[in-house]
Design a protein around this motif. Structure first.
Motif, short mmCIF file in Angstrom:
data_model
loop_
_atom_site.label_atom_id
_atom_site.label_comp_id
_atom_site.label_asym_id
_atom_site.label_seq_id
_atom_site.Cartn_x
_atom_site.Cartn_y
_atom_site.Cartn_z
N GLY A 16 0.57 -1.20 0.03
CA GLY A 16 0.09 0.10 0.11
C GLY A 16 0.80 1.28 0.01
O GLY A 16 2.16 1.03 -0.26
N SER A 17 -0.02 2.37 0.10
CA SER A 17 0.74 3.59 0.13
C SER A 17 0.43 4.54 1.09
O SER A 17 -0.86 4.35 1.66
N LEU A 18 1.29 5.54 1.54
CA LEU A 18 0.78 6.61 2.31
C LEU A 18 1.65 7.91 2.05
O LEU A 18 2.52 7.76 1.53
N ARG A 19 0.96 8.93 2.53
CA ARG A 19 1.71 10.36 2.14
C ARG A 19 1.84 10.90 3.44
O ARG A 19 1.01 11.36 4.22
N LEU A 20 3.26 11.23 4.04
CA LEU A 20 3.50 12.11 5.23
C LEU A 20 3.72 13.49 4.78
O LEU A 20 4.13 13.83 4.11
N GLY A 64 13.36 4.36 -5.31
CA GLY A 64 12.14 3.83 -6.14
C GLY A 64 10.88 3.60 -5.66
O GLY A 64 9.98 3.22 -6.37
N ARG A 65 10.81 3.49 -4.22
CA ARG A 65 9.63 3.48 -3.64
C ARG A 65 8.97 4.69 -3.23
O ARG A 65 7.84 5.39 -2.91
N PHE A 66 9.67 5.47 -2.47
CA PHE A 66 9.65 6.65 -1.60
C PHE A 66 9.94 8.01 -2.48
O PHE A 66 11.04 7.97 -3.27
N THR A 67 9.18 9.06 -2.46
CA THR A 67 9.58 10.49 -3.07
C THR A 67 9.25 11.48 -1.99
O THR A 67 8.33 11.37 -1.47
N ILE A 68 10.34 12.21 -1.77
CA ILE A 68 10.35 13.53 -1.08
C ILE A 68 10.03 14.69 -1.88
O ILE A 68 10.52 14.78 -2.94
N SER A 69 9.43 15.33 -1.53
CA SER A 69 9.01 16.86 -2.18
C SER A 69 8.74 17.93 -1.13
O SER A 69 8.30 17.66 0.06
N MET A 81 5.08 7.53 0.11
CA MET A 81 5.65 6.16 0.17
C MET A 81 4.60 5.33 -0.49
O MET A 81 3.47 5.04 -0.43
N ASN A 82 5.29 4.45 -1.50
CA ASN A 82 4.54 3.45 -2.24
C ASN A 82 5.33 2.21 -1.99
O ASN A 82 6.39 1.93 -1.49
N SER A 83 4.58 1.05 -2.35
CA SER A 83 5.01 -0.17 -2.32
C SER A 83 5.63 -0.62 -0.91
O SER A 83 6.84 -1.18 -0.47
N LEU A 84 4.66 -0.14 0.06
CA LEU A 84 5.17 -0.21 1.39
C LEU A 84 5.58 -1.63 2.14
O LEU A 84 4.86 -2.55 1.62
N LYS A 85 6.46 -1.90 2.68
CA LYS A 85 6.73 -3.39 3.21
C LYS A 85 6.71 -3.34 4.74
O LYS A 85 6.94 -2.31 5.42
N THR A 116 2.72 1.67 10.50
CA THR A 116 2.68 0.35 10.65
C THR A 116 2.31 -0.35 9.17
O THR A 116 1.25 0.09 8.93
N VAL A 117 3.08 -1.16 8.84
CA VAL A 117 2.99 -1.96 7.72
C VAL A 117 2.72 -3.41 7.88
O VAL A 117 3.50 -4.07 8.47
N SER A 118 1.42 -3.90 7.82
CA SER A 118 1.06 -5.31 8.06
C SER A 118 1.44 -6.27 6.88
O SER A 118 1.08 -5.66 5.75
#
Length: 119
Positions: A16-20, A64-69, A81-85, A116-118
């Motif tokens: 999944g994905s999240l944006r902080l 390749g999974r996270f991008t800061i802006s 944050m994409n493709s979370l592990k 938290t990534v399940s």
């Protein structure tokens, strides 16, 4: 007085994905480098990503999974944050180097937000 306020953490399934988000407020003359760090239970705090101007830097584990802006008009930095592990599970902290006065530049930290990534 400068404050960094983070938001956007939570519980997500693997893949999944999240944006902080991290918004800086207070007496700010200039936002210099901004970044995200994380600390998992029993481990040291580690760098995730930083952004200085248009230049970005990432930990190998998130490339390749996270991008800061950043949005300079809003004094806000984001971490997409994409493709979370499951191994991304940690408390994520915002960090900023901020000039608050003449020859007065300090390093600031946010309070942290849990991711938290399940599996």
């Amino acid at each position: 007085q400068v404050q960094l306020v983070e938001s956007g953490g939570g519980l997500v399934q693997a893949g999944g994905s999240l944006r902080l988000s991290c918004a800086a407020s207070g007496t700010i003359l200039r936002l210099n480098a901004m970044g995200w760090y994380r600390q998992a239970p029993g481990k040291q705090r580690e760098l995730v990503a930083t952004i200085t101007g248009d230049s970005t830097n990432y930990a190998d584990s998130v490339k390749g999974r996270f991008t800061i802006s950043r949005d300079n008009a809003k004094n806000t930095v984001y971490l997409h944050m994409n493709s979370l592990k499951p191994e991304d599970t940690a408390v994520y902290y915002c960090n900023a180097l901020i000039t608050v006065g003449y020859f007065n530049t300090n390093n600031y930290w946010g309070q942290g937000t849990q991711v938290t990534v399940s599996s």
